[in-house]
Design a protein around this motif. Structure first.
Motif, PDB file in Angstrom:
ATOM      1  N   TRP A  59      -6.398  15.730 -12.644  1.00  0.00           N
ATOM      2  CA  TRP A  59      -6.836  14.792 -13.669  1.00  0.00           C
ATOM      3  C   TRP A  59      -6.916  13.397 -13.083  1.00  0.00           C
ATOM      4  CZ3 TRP A  59      -3.493  10.933 -15.784  1.00  0.00           C
ATOM      5  CH2 TRP A  59      -2.149  11.025 -15.386  1.00  0.00           C
ATOM      6  N   GLN A  60      -7.632  12.526 -13.771  1.00  0.00           N
ATOM      7  CA  GLN A  60      -7.878  11.175 -13.294  1.00  0.00           C
ATOM      8  C   GLN A  60      -7.432  10.159 -14.339  1.00  0.00           C
ATOM      9  OE1 GLN A  60     -12.101  11.378 -12.708  1.00  0.00           O
ATOM     10  NE2 GLN A  60     -11.951  12.357 -10.706  1.00  0.00           N
ATOM     11  N   LEU A  61      -6.946   9.037 -13.854  1.00  0.00           N
ATOM     12  CA  LEU A  61      -6.493   7.966 -14.733  1.00  0.00           C
ATOM     13  C   LEU A  61      -7.315   6.706 -14.473  1.00  0.00           C
ATOM     14  CD1 LEU A  61      -4.431   6.821 -16.797  1.00  0.00           C
ATOM     15  CD2 LEU A  61      -2.985   6.197 -14.843  1.00  0.00           C
ATOM     16  N   SER A  62      -7.877   6.154 -15.526  1.00  0.00           N
ATOM     17  CA  SER A  62      -8.584   4.878 -15.437  1.00  0.00           C
ATOM     18  C   SER A  62      -7.746   3.809 -16.126  1.00  0.00           C
ATOM     19  CB  SER A  62      -9.960   4.967 -16.107  1.00  0.00           C
ATOM     20  OG  SER A  62     -10.810   5.848 -15.409  1.00  0.00           O
ATOM     21  N   ASN A  63      -7.476   2.720 -15.412  1.00  0.00           N
ATOM     22  CA  ASN A  63      -6.725   1.589 -15.950  1.00  0.00           C
ATOM     23  C   ASN A  63      -7.727   0.545 -16.401  1.00  0.00           C
ATOM     24  OD1 ASN A  63      -5.142  -0.612 -16.505  1.00  0.00           O
ATOM     25  ND2 ASN A  63      -4.002  -0.587 -14.570  1.00  0.00           N
ATOM     26  N   LEU A  64      -7.872   0.377 -17.711  1.00  0.00           N
ATOM     27  CA  LEU A  64      -8.857  -0.541 -18.255  1.00  0.00           C
ATOM     28  C   LEU A  64      -8.270  -1.918 -18.559  1.00  0.00           C
ATOM     29  CD1 LEU A  64     -10.730   1.936 -20.645  1.00  0.00           C
ATOM     30  CD2 LEU A  64     -11.168   1.420 -18.242  1.00  0.00           C
ATOM     31  N   SER A  65      -7.004  -2.120 -18.202  1.00  0.00           N
ATOM     32  CA  SER A  65      -6.377  -3.426 -18.385  1.00  0.00           C
ATOM     33  C   SER A  65      -6.886  -4.396 -17.324  1.00  0.00           C
ATOM     34  CB  SER A  65      -4.855  -3.302 -18.282  1.00  0.00           C
ATOM     35  OG  SER A  65      -4.250  -4.575 -18.218  1.00  0.00           O
ATOM     36  N   ASN A  66      -7.001  -5.661 -17.695  1.00  0.00           N
ATOM     37  CA  ASN A  66      -7.394  -6.707 -16.745  1.00  0.00           C
ATOM     38  C   ASN A  66      -6.208  -7.290 -15.999  1.00  0.00           C
ATOM     39  OD1 ASN A  66     -10.230  -6.712 -17.195  1.00  0.00           O
ATOM     40  ND2 ASN A  66      -9.909  -7.834 -19.113  1.00  0.00           N
TER      41      ASN A  66
ATOM     42  N   GLU B 118       8.797   9.897  -6.108  1.00  0.00           N
ATOM     43  CA  GLU B 118       7.387   9.632  -5.830  1.00  0.00           C
ATOM     44  C   GLU B 118       6.705   9.000  -7.044  1.00  0.00           C
ATOM     45  OE1 GLU B 118       8.270  13.596  -3.688  1.00  0.00           O
ATOM     46  OE2 GLU B 118       8.734  12.652  -5.618  1.00  0.00           O
ATOM     47  N   TYR B 119       5.814   8.085  -6.768  1.00  0.00           N
ATOM     48  CA  TYR B 119       5.004   7.505  -7.840  1.00  0.00           C
ATOM     49  C   TYR B 119       3.727   6.929  -7.242  1.00  0.00           C
ATOM     50  CZ  TYR B 119       6.528   2.842  -6.306  1.00  0.00           C
ATOM     51  OH  TYR B 119       6.760   1.717  -5.558  1.00  0.00           O
ATOM     52  N   LEU B 120       2.747   6.748  -8.109  1.00  0.00           N
ATOM     53  CA  LEU B 120       1.509   6.070  -7.750  1.00  0.00           C
ATOM     54  C   LEU B 120       1.384   4.828  -8.607  1.00  0.00           C
ATOM     55  CD1 LEU B 120      -1.017   9.067  -7.714  1.00  0.00           C
ATOM     56  CD2 LEU B 120       0.065   8.001  -5.736  1.00  0.00           C
ATOM     57  N   ARG B 121       0.856   3.763  -8.036  1.00  0.00           N
ATOM     58  CA  ARG B 121       0.552   2.556  -8.804  1.00  0.00           C
ATOM     59  C   ARG B 121      -0.963   2.476  -8.983  1.00  0.00           C
ATOM     60  NH1 ARG B 121       2.663  -0.839  -5.757  1.00  0.00           N
ATOM     61  NH2 ARG B 121       4.648  -1.164  -6.844  1.00  0.00           N
ATOM     62  N   VAL B 122      -1.399   2.434 -10.225  1.00  0.00           N
ATOM     63  CA  VAL B 122      -2.827   2.343 -10.510  1.00  0.00           C
ATOM     64  C   VAL B 122      -3.114   0.898 -10.913  1.00  0.00           C
ATOM     65  CG1 VAL B 122      -4.736   3.225 -11.904  1.00  0.00           C
ATOM     66  CG2 VAL B 122      -2.850   4.752 -11.264  1.00  0.00           C
ATOM     67  N   PRO B 123      -3.824   0.128 -10.084  1.00  0.00           N
ATOM     68  CA  PRO B 123      -4.010  -1.300 -10.343  1.00  0.00           C
ATOM     69  C   PRO B 123      -4.973  -1.563 -11.502  1.00  0.00           C
ATOM     70  CG  PRO B 123      -5.267  -0.625  -8.425  1.00  0.00           C
ATOM     71  CD  PRO B 123      -4.456   0.566  -8.830  1.00  0.00           C
ATOM     72  N   PRO B 124      -4.984  -2.774 -12.030  1.00  0.00           N
ATOM     73  CA  PRO B 124      -5.916  -3.110 -13.106  1.00  0.00           C
ATOM     74  C   PRO B 124      -7.366  -2.834 -12.711  1.00  0.00           C
ATOM     75  CG  PRO B 124      -4.303  -4.863 -12.803  1.00  0.00           C
ATOM     76  CD  PRO B 124      -4.114  -3.902 -11.663  1.00  0.00           C
ATOM     77  N   ARG B 125      -8.130  -2.313 -13.668  1.00  0.00           N
ATOM     78  CA  ARG B 125      -9.572  -2.068 -13.545  1.00  0.00           C
ATOM     79  C   ARG B 125      -9.911  -0.922 -12.592  1.00  0.00           C
ATOM     80  NH1 ARG B 125      -8.553  -7.258 -13.142  1.00  0.00           N
ATOM     81  NH2 ARG B 125      -9.007  -7.303 -10.900  1.00  0.00           N
ATOM     82  N   ARG B 126      -8.900  -0.147 -12.160  1.00  0.00           N
ATOM     83  CA  ARG B 126      -9.149   1.007 -11.301  1.00  0.00           C
ATOM     84  C   ARG B 126      -9.688   2.148 -12.156  1.00  0.00           C
ATOM     85  NH1 ARG B 126     -10.218   5.029  -8.346  1.00  0.00           N
ATOM     86  NH2 ARG B 126      -8.909   5.679  -6.598  1.00  0.00           N
TER      87      ARG B 126
ATOM     88  N   GLY C  91     -10.879   6.131 -12.514  1.00  0.00           N
ATOM     89  CA  GLY C  91     -10.867   7.492 -11.999  1.00  0.00           C
ATOM     90  C   GLY C  91      -9.905   7.747 -10.860  1.00  0.00           C
ATOM     91  N   ALA C  92      -8.706   7.161 -10.893  1.00  0.00           N
ATOM     92  CA  ALA C  92      -7.724   7.424  -9.840  1.00  0.00           C
ATOM     93  C   ALA C  92      -7.243   8.872  -9.947  1.00  0.00           C
ATOM     94  CB  ALA C  92      -6.543   6.473  -9.970  1.00  0.00           C
ATOM     95  N   PRO C  93      -7.390   9.697  -8.889  1.00  0.00           N
ATOM     96  CA  PRO C  93      -6.947  11.103  -8.951  1.00  0.00           C
ATOM     97  C   PRO C  93      -5.429  11.195  -8.886  1.00  0.00           C
ATOM     98  CG  PRO C  93      -7.796  10.605  -6.767  1.00  0.00           C
ATOM     99  CD  PRO C  93      -8.035   9.379  -7.595  1.00  0.00           C
TER     100      PRO C  93
END
Length: 275
Positions: A61-68, A82-90, A92-94
């Motif tokens: 699955w993919q995560l989109s971060n729509l925050s600015n 373990e963790y992933l950081r999904v930055p603002p405006r990213r 489709g992060a897998p």
């Protein structure tokens, strides 16, 4: 398992929500409004009206971060931190974890979070020796023996395995008490165990139950899960070594090979721990 299961626990939004998304389907999350509808409503003023989107594919699955402004964390509750950081405006992060906790910053004492159970991770049969993808044999039931949901399954099967005769299937409170001594389950709750049971029955073992009231279905689900796990040897006597001791007449120590991880056992509810 085809698609994903998304669970917003009680206390993280307007109401607890569980969504099932098939491949190609998406769900939006955020504070929401009359003009910005969302599928997961996170009731905190620090969360954007439309904070992000989850998209299911065939095998992840993919995560989109729509925050600015805000980054989001995707934790593996059953790993070793373990963790992933999904930055603002990213977009489709897998996400590679089979069970994930998505954490959003907030103004509260504890961050907002929800859980995602990924598409079933497929494993080769352990006896497979090379060959083309088409010629390889896949396992019928892909279970991760280091996951908290597998501990729950072993605890449910324990009475039968110890006595080698039909025995009453443990209740949810009994499973919580049985696993409390395991380092991965010190924060395991009854809600978490129920979520693990649902995950095992609905996604991992794919058990169909007749319609009935909620109490009958819960009891029937436990019995059906145990029956299938024992019938096909998914849980065997050697797996009892994974359980903490003593319990039900045995003094086995906590089993090796399980990664507690931060907050393991508290997701969907539980764990994985959950997812």
């Amino acid at each position: 398992m085809s698609g994903i299961v998304v669970h917003l626990p009680e206390g993280n939004g307007d109401a607890p929500v569980t969504l099932r998304l098939g491949p190609g389907e998406s769900a939006r999350f955020g504070r929401g409004s009359a003009h910005t509808p969302v599928d997961l409503c996170l009731g905190d003023e620090s969360v954007s009206r439309l904070a992000g989107e989850i998209h299911a594919t065939d095998d992840h699955w993919q995560l989109s971060n729509l925050s600015n402004t805000h980054a989001y964390l995707v934790e593996n509750p059953e790993g070793a931190g373990e963790y992933l950081r999904v930055p603002p405006r990213r977009i489709g992060a897998p996400i590679p974890f089979e069970f994930s906790r998505v954490v959003l910053p907030s103004r509260r004492e504890t961050p907002l979070s929800f859980q995602v159970f990924a598409p079933d991770h497929v494993y080769l049969d352990p006896d497979t020796r090379g060959g083309s993808r088409e010629s390889r044999t896949m396992t019928a039931y892909s279970l991760d023996e280091t996951a908290t949901y597998f501990l729950v399954l072993v605890a449910l099967c324990e009475p039968w395995l110890r006595d080698h005769s039909p025995a009453a299937v443990p209740t949810t409170p009994q499973v919580v008490a049985r696993l409390h001594g395991h380092p991965a389950c010190t924060r395991l709750t009854a809600r978490a165990v129920s979520s693990h049971l649902d995950y095992l029955a609905d996604e991992k073992l794919r058990i169909e139950l007749p319609d009935g009231d909620r109490a009958d279905r819960r009891g029937g689900k436990r019995e059906a899960v145990v029956g299938l796990a024992l019938k096909f040897g998914i849980v065997r006597e050697e797996h009892l070594a994974l359980l903490p001791g003593p319990g039900l007449g045995a003094g086995l120590g906590a089993g090796p090979g399980l990664n507690p991880g931060p907050g393991a056992g508290t997701g969907l509810g539980p764990g994985r721990s959950g997812r």
